[in-house]
Design a protein around this motif. Structure first.
Motif, mmCIF file in Angstrom:
data_model
loop_
_atom_site.group_PDB
_atom_site.id
_atom_site.type_symbol
_atom_site.label_atom_id
_atom_site.label_comp_id
_atom_site.label_asym_id
_atom_site.label_seq_id
_atom_site.Cartn_x
_atom_site.Cartn_y
_atom_site.Cartn_z
ATOM 1 N N ALA A 1 9.713 12.200 -1.994
ATOM 2 C CA ALA A 1 9.345 11.413 -3.414
ATOM 3 C C ALA A 1 9.784 12.366 -4.549
ATOM 4 O O ALA A 1 9.179 13.674 -4.620
ATOM 5 C CB ALA A 1 8.119 10.786 -3.154
ATOM 6 N N ASP A 2 10.051 11.580 -5.655
ATOM 7 C CA ASP A 2 10.310 12.355 -7.078
ATOM 8 C C ASP A 2 8.973 11.924 -7.859
ATOM 9 O O ASP A 2 8.881 12.623 -8.759
ATOM 10 C CB ASP A 2 11.768 12.191 -7.426
ATOM 11 C CG ASP A 2 12.744 12.820 -6.678
ATOM 12 O OD1 ASP A 2 12.887 13.939 -6.502
ATOM 13 O OD2 ASP A 2 13.583 11.861 -6.226
ATOM 14 N N ASP B 1 3.346 17.340 -5.797
ATOM 15 C CA ASP B 1 3.200 18.912 -5.803
ATOM 16 C C ASP B 1 2.792 19.351 -7.207
ATOM 17 O O ASP B 1 3.180 20.550 -7.462
ATOM 18 C CB ASP B 1 4.350 19.661 -5.260
ATOM 19 C CG ASP B 1 4.752 19.092 -3.767
ATOM 20 O OD1 ASP B 1 3.495 18.933 -3.217
ATOM 21 O OD2 ASP B 1 5.924 19.332 -3.391
ATOM 22 N N SER B 2 2.517 18.379 -8.133
ATOM 23 C CA SER B 2 2.324 18.708 -9.480
ATOM 24 C C SER B 2 3.464 19.631 -10.257
ATOM 25 O O SER B 2 2.922 20.376 -11.189
ATOM 26 C CB SER B 2 0.914 19.561 -9.375
ATOM 27 O OG SER B 2 -0.167 18.839 -8.814
ATOM 28 N N ALA B 3 4.519 19.299 -9.850
ATOM 29 C CA ALA B 3 5.810 20.062 -10.506
ATOM 30 C C ALA B 3 5.914 19.427 -12.100
ATOM 31 O O ALA B 3 5.696 18.284 -12.256
ATOM 32 C CB ALA B 3 7.065 19.938 -9.652
ATOM 33 N N SER B 4 6.147 20.375 -12.905
ATOM 34 C CA SER B 4 6.144 19.858 -14.167
ATOM 35 C C SER B 4 7.739 19.361 -14.800
ATOM 36 O O SER B 4 8.397 19.964 -15.403
ATOM 37 C CB SER B 4 5.935 21.059 -15.313
ATOM 38 O OG SER B 4 4.609 21.554 -15.110
ATOM 39 N N THR C 1 1.912 14.478 -15.140
ATOM 40 C CA THR C 1 1.276 13.428 -14.835
ATOM 41 C C THR C 1 1.311 12.535 -16.238
ATOM 42 O O THR C 1 1.519 13.354 -17.420
ATOM 43 C CB THR C 1 -0.269 13.630 -14.629
ATOM 44 O OG1 THR C 1 -0.908 12.075 -14.526
ATOM 45 C CG2 THR C 1 -0.968 14.182 -15.366
ATOM 46 N N ALA C 2 1.108 11.338 -16.137
ATOM 47 C CA ALA C 2 1.124 10.489 -17.509
ATOM 48 C C ALA C 2 0.646 9.221 -17.318
ATOM 49 O O ALA C 2 0.800 8.500 -16.162
ATOM 50 C CB ALA C 2 2.651 10.490 -17.911
ATOM 51 N N ASP C 3 0.031 8.566 -18.234
ATOM 52 C CA ASP C 3 -0.389 7.120 -18.107
ATOM 53 C C ASP C 3 0.684 6.137 -18.043
ATOM 54 O O ASP C 3 1.413 6.508 -18.719
ATOM 55 C CB ASP C 3 -1.524 6.714 -19.391
ATOM 56 C CG ASP C 3 -2.662 7.529 -19.264
ATOM 57 O OD1 ASP C 3 -3.113 7.852 -18.273
ATOM 58 O OD2 ASP C 3 -3.144 7.692 -20.491
ATOM 59 N N MET D 1 12.939 14.952 -13.986
ATOM 60 C CA MET D 1 13.912 15.914 -13.232
ATOM 61 C C MET D 1 13.661 15.500 -11.689
ATOM 62 O O MET D 1 12.522 16.054 -11.324
ATOM 63 C CB MET D 1 13.956 17.504 -13.557
ATOM 64 C CG MET D 1 14.671 18.188 -13.113
ATOM 65 S SD MET D 1 16.534 17.993 -13.681
ATOM 66 C CE MET D 1 16.374 18.815 -15.335
ATOM 67 N N THR D 2 14.627 15.400 -10.736
ATOM 68 C CA THR D 2 14.525 15.231 -9.376
ATOM 69 C C THR D 2 14.416 16.408 -8.734
ATOM 70 O O THR D 2 14.858 17.625 -9.203
ATOM 71 C CB THR D 2 15.327 14.107 -8.873
ATOM 72 O OG1 THR D 2 16.703 14.950 -8.820
ATOM 73 C CG2 THR D 2 15.408 12.847 -9.595
ATOM 74 N N GLY D 3 13.899 16.412 -7.545
ATOM 75 C CA GLY D 3 14.113 17.539 -6.544
ATOM 76 C C GLY D 3 15.475 18.215 -6.377
ATOM 77 O O GLY D 3 15.446 19.258 -6.193
ATOM 78 N N LYS D 4 16.545 17.108 -6.649
ATOM 79 C CA LYS D 4 17.700 17.900 -6.261
ATOM 80 C C LYS D 4 18.328 18.182 -7.597
ATOM 81 O O LYS D 4 19.647 18.160 -7.567
ATOM 82 C CB LYS D 4 18.566 16.936 -5.406
ATOM 83 C CG LYS D 4 18.230 17.021 -4.132
ATOM 84 C CD LYS D 4 18.912 16.011 -3.194
ATOM 85 C CE LYS D 4 18.764 16.126 -1.895
ATOM 86 N NZ LYS D 4 19.653 15.291 -0.793
ATOM 87 N N GLY D 5 17.474 18.037 -8.858
ATOM 88 C CA GLY D 5 18.484 18.617 -10.148
ATOM 89 C C GLY D 5 19.012 17.355 -10.987
ATOM 90 O O GLY D 5 19.497 17.547 -11.944
#
Length: 226
Positions: free
Chosen positions: A137-138, A151-154, A182-184, A194-198
């Protein structure tokens, strides 16, 4: 013995009498004013010839007018055969990416907002919504977490609530400059992801109830510049 005298005044016998001829008339002379004209014209002609001969670059100026301008090659270059080749295209800028075609979207996605919400994968041929944990999941969309990147990726960046939809390049720049994880999730909220595959995604929250079905409007592009 009487003698015979010839008649008086007659020509001698056996001779022709020739009348004297008058001398030929002298040739006509030009009027006196003609000599004045000749005396004026000759100096004037000499002055004009002197001026023309002494004029600088007179012949060079006429030669320059007949020379065709040399074509420039600011927008093209010649190859080994001498043929003109188009100039190389400039590198793409964010403005040039405005017309970049989206892989899919804008597309409205339904998600279950209950508890932790739904896991959404954006790296396939279309959005895939899962009701439970999904490692690919993205983004997660739910009541308790709002919008959350696994995974708390920015990889998530907020955008102003109003304005034109961003381009792929603008979204990529937003994530690079103000990425968070994270965001409301509130109706009208807009985000870049930005997704996991760029890939680059644009998310707009349509509805975000505390329970039931929430809706996201999603557009996904390939890697900017690809």
């Amino acid at each position: 013995m009487s003698s015979v005298n010839p008649p008086p005044g007659g020509p001698p016998h056996g001779q022709w009498y020739t009348t004297p001829q008058a001398p030929p008339p002298p040739p006509p002379q030009p009027p006196r004013w003609a000599w004045w004209v000749v005396g004026i014209v000759i100096p004037v002609v000499g002055l004009l010839v002197t001026l023309l001969v002494s004029r600088p670059n007179s012949s060079d100026d006429r030669a320059d007018e007949n020379v065709a301008p040399t074509p420039t090659r600011s927008s093209a270059s010649a190859d080994a055969t001498g043929q003109e080749q188009p100039a190389p295209a400039p590198p793409k800028t964010p403005e040039a990416q405005t017309a970049q075609k989206a892989l899919y979207g804008p597309e409205t996605v339904d998600a279950d907002m209950t508890d932790t919400g739904s896991y959404i994968d954006l790296d396939g041929s279309g959005p895939i919504v899962m009701g439970n944990s999904n490692k690919s999941a993205d983004i997660i969309f739910g009541t308790s977490l709002g919008l959350f990147v696994p995974d708390s990726a920015s990889n998530l960046a907020p955008l102003p609530d109003s304005g034109a939809a961003p381009t792929a390049g603008e979204c990529a720049d937003a994530v690079q400059e103000a990425g968070s994880y994270t965001a409301d999730a509130k109706p009208g909220g807009r985000f870049c992801l930005m997704t996991g595959k760029g890939r680059v995604a644009y998310l707009k929250v349509v509805t975000a109830p505390t329970t039931g079905t929430g809706k996201l409007n999603i557009t996904v592009w390939d890697t900017p510049g690809a």
